[in-house]
Scaffold this active site. Structure first.
Site, PDB file in Angstrom:
ATOM      1  N   ASP A 184      39.538  38.566  29.456  1.00 34.15           N
ATOM      2  CA  ASP A 184      39.703  37.178  30.104  1.00 34.15           C
ATOM      3  C   ASP A 184      38.709  36.230  29.738  1.00 34.15           C
ATOM      4  OD1 ASP A 184      42.038  38.620  30.813  1.00 34.15           O
ATOM      5  OD2 ASP A 184      41.367  38.653  32.933  1.00 34.15           O
ATOM      6  N   GLY A 210      42.838  39.292  40.531  1.00 33.57           N
ATOM      7  CA  GLY A 210      43.923  39.002  39.514  1.00 33.57           C
ATOM      8  C   GLY A 210      43.869  37.875  39.175  1.00 33.57           C
ATOM      9  N   ALA A 248      35.767  33.744  34.864  1.00 30.67           N
ATOM     10  CA  ALA A 248      35.247  32.112  35.011  1.00 30.67           C
ATOM     11  C   ALA A 248      33.918  32.045  35.287  1.00 30.67           C
ATOM     12  CB  ALA A 248      36.292  31.502  36.317  1.00 30.67           C
ATOM     13  N   GLY A 264      38.320  35.529  38.327  1.00 28.00           N
ATOM     14  CA  GLY A 264      37.170  34.953  38.912  1.00 28.00           C
ATOM     15  C   GLY A 264      35.875  35.163  38.275  1.00 28.00           C
ATOM     16  N   LYS A 311      43.065  31.741  36.394  1.00 27.26           N
ATOM     17  CA  LYS A 311      44.304  31.782  35.574  1.00 27.26           C
ATOM     18  C   LYS A 311      45.248  32.707  36.418  1.00 27.26           C
ATOM     19  CE  LYS A 311      43.726  36.452  34.766  1.00 27.26           C
ATOM     20  NZ  LYS A 311      44.580  37.260  35.272  1.00 27.26           N
ATOM     21  N   ALA A 323      37.985  40.202  42.479  1.00 28.52           N
ATOM     22  CA  ALA A 323      39.036  41.238  42.510  1.00 28.52           C
ATOM     23  C   ALA A 323      40.415  41.088  42.920  1.00 28.52           C
ATOM     24  CB  ALA A 323      38.462  42.405  43.351  1.00 28.52           C
TER      25      ALA A 323
HETATM   26  O1  C5P Z   1      37.978  43.363  29.847  1.00 30.37           O
HETATM   27  P1  C5P Z   1      37.771  43.931  31.363  1.00 30.37           P
HETATM   28  O2  C5P Z   1      36.402  44.087  31.299  1.00 30.37           O
HETATM   29  O3  C5P Z   1      38.106  42.859  32.016  1.00 30.37           O
HETATM   30  O4  C5P Z   1      38.705  45.012  31.519  1.00 30.37           O
HETATM   31  C1  C5P Z   1      38.502  45.968  32.812  1.00 30.37           C
HETATM   32  C2  C5P Z   1      39.398  46.959  32.637  1.00 30.37           C
HETATM   33  O5  C5P Z   1      40.677  46.657  32.771  1.00 30.37           O
HETATM   34  C3  C5P Z   1      39.190  47.638  31.552  1.00 30.37           C
HETATM   35  O6  C5P Z   1      37.925  48.798  31.608  1.00 30.37           O
HETATM   36  C4  C5P Z   1      40.410  48.620  31.436  1.00 30.37           C
HETATM   37  O7  C5P Z   1      40.280  49.580  32.308  1.00 30.37           O
HETATM   38  C5  C5P Z   1      41.444  47.681  31.867  1.00 30.37           C
HETATM   39  N1  C5P Z   1      41.955  46.717  30.805  1.00 30.37           N
HETATM   40  C6  C5P Z   1      42.721  47.371  30.008  1.00 30.37           C
HETATM   41  N2  C5P Z   1      43.640  46.888  28.908  1.00 30.37           N
HETATM   42  C7  C5P Z   1      43.295  45.539  28.690  1.00 30.37           C
HETATM   43  C8  C5P Z   1      42.252  44.710  29.574  1.00 30.37           C
HETATM   44  C9  C5P Z   1      41.664  45.509  30.614  1.00 30.37           C
HETATM   45  O8  C5P Z   1      43.195  48.769  30.336  1.00 30.37           O
HETATM   46  N3  C5P Z   1      43.802  44.982  27.765  1.00 30.37           N
END
Ligand code: C5P
Length: 302
Positions: A138, A100, A106, A103, A10, A98
């Site tokens: 995501d 953005g 997905a 991945g 994405k 890592a």
């Molecule tokens: O949800 P996910 O595990 O992908 O998020 C990884 C990290 O990115 C979270 O632990 C947080 O530090 C940060 N994050 C955030 N706010 C979001 C999504 C992610 O601060 N809405």
């Protein structure tokens, strides 16, 4: 018997980041676009779980134990359906880790739909979306694909109309960026007053309008990402990479999600192929990929 599924990368064409919430996540208003770069996940019978990862997106530091989201996806689905978590899971990565580009998300989404088929658990799309949200912000979008407005921490989706496809060149760097580190850097820049604070979540309306009925130039003018400033701050050479894309003829370019991938918008597919050739020749990026969106979310292939 094996089952293969794939799920797309994405790009966030709008990423408005609000304040840090009590649960450690930031409130988001984002517009996700699924693009034509896919990871595939093949699952088969196993005794307990085992995960293998291959492909150029694997980098070197993608774990093959419980830290991998596909492992967690398998355990969640098994617990939800009341079946033993027995499977071999082979992840073929084209989407760099890592970067953005979601991945890992997905992979998790593809694992959910593949294991649902392998185990015959017949989870509804809604149930799978609920499990996906527990795996990561995501992952619900990786499951859904297309174009969607994300709110909450990104996991609450509503549909968005995109009348025409858009064409992009993804400029992928050699080294990844940690998503939590980029969010932390944003908080630091905000606390220091160096970027606007998160009290006014930036509106996605301009991007939504451009997707509905605008030419690429309108979408290009509307692209925005609140994580771009902290990504630049952690990786100063990203500014030059972004400029290289616009200097080489992109309609506009932005950092994808928490970066460091640069997503460069072009007028059409031919322009994307030409831009990719120029950027590949300049050697600013480790790799460049020509993609289009929107594309569907996680699907079983065979
Ligand atoms: O949800 P996910 O595990 O992908 O998020 C990884 C990290 O990115 C979270 O632990 C947080 O530090 C940060 N994050 C955030 N706010 C979001 C999504 C992610 O601060 N809405």
């Amino acid at each position: 018997m094996t089952v293969t599924a794939r799920a797309p990368a994405k790009v966030n064409v709008h990423l408005g980041v609000g304040s840090l919430r009590a649960d450690g996540f930031h409130e988001l208003r984002t517009v996700y676009l699924a693009v034509s770069l896919f990871d595939t996940v093949t699952v088969g019978p196993g005794d307990g779980l085992s995960v293998s990862v291959t492909g150029e997106g694997a980098g070197g530091d993608v774990p093959t134990d419980r830290r991998n989201l596909v492992w967690q996806a398998a355990e969640l689905l098994a617990a939800h359906a009341g079946v033993p978590a027995d499977a071999t899971i082979a992840v073929a990565k084209n989407i760099p880790a890592a970067a953005g580009l979601a991945g890992g998300s997905a992979d998790a989404a593809a694992a959910l739909v593949a294991l649902d088929e392998l185990w015959g658990t017949r989870a509804s799309r809604g149930d799978l979306a609920g499990l996906a949200a527990r795996l990561g912000s995501d992952v619900p979008f990786s499951l859904a694909g297309g174009v969607a407005l994300g709110s909450g921490r990104g996991e609450q989706l509503s549909p968005v109309l995109a009348r025409r496809p858009s064409h992009w060149v993804l400029g992928i760097a050699a080294d990844g960026l940690s998503t939590p580190a980029v969010y932390r850097e944003l908080d630091r820049l905000r606390a220091a007053g160096r970027v606007a604070d998160g009290t006014d979540l930036s509106s996605p309306d301009a991007v939504l309008g451009a997707l509905r009925d605008g030419p690429p130039a309108a979408l290009g003018a509307a692209l925005s990402n609140d994580l771009q400033a902290p990504a630049f701050s952690l990786r100063p050479e990203l500014r030059r990479a972004l400029r290289a894309a616009t200097d080489a003829g992109a309609v506009a370019a932005l950092v994808s999600g928490s970066g460091p991938t640069v997503a460069a918008l072009t007028d059409d597919e031919d322009a994307a192929v030409r831009l990719a050739a120029v950027l590949a020749g300049e050697g600013v990026f480790r790799t460049v990929r020509v993609v289009h969106g929107p594309v569907p979310g996680a699907r079983v292939l065979s």
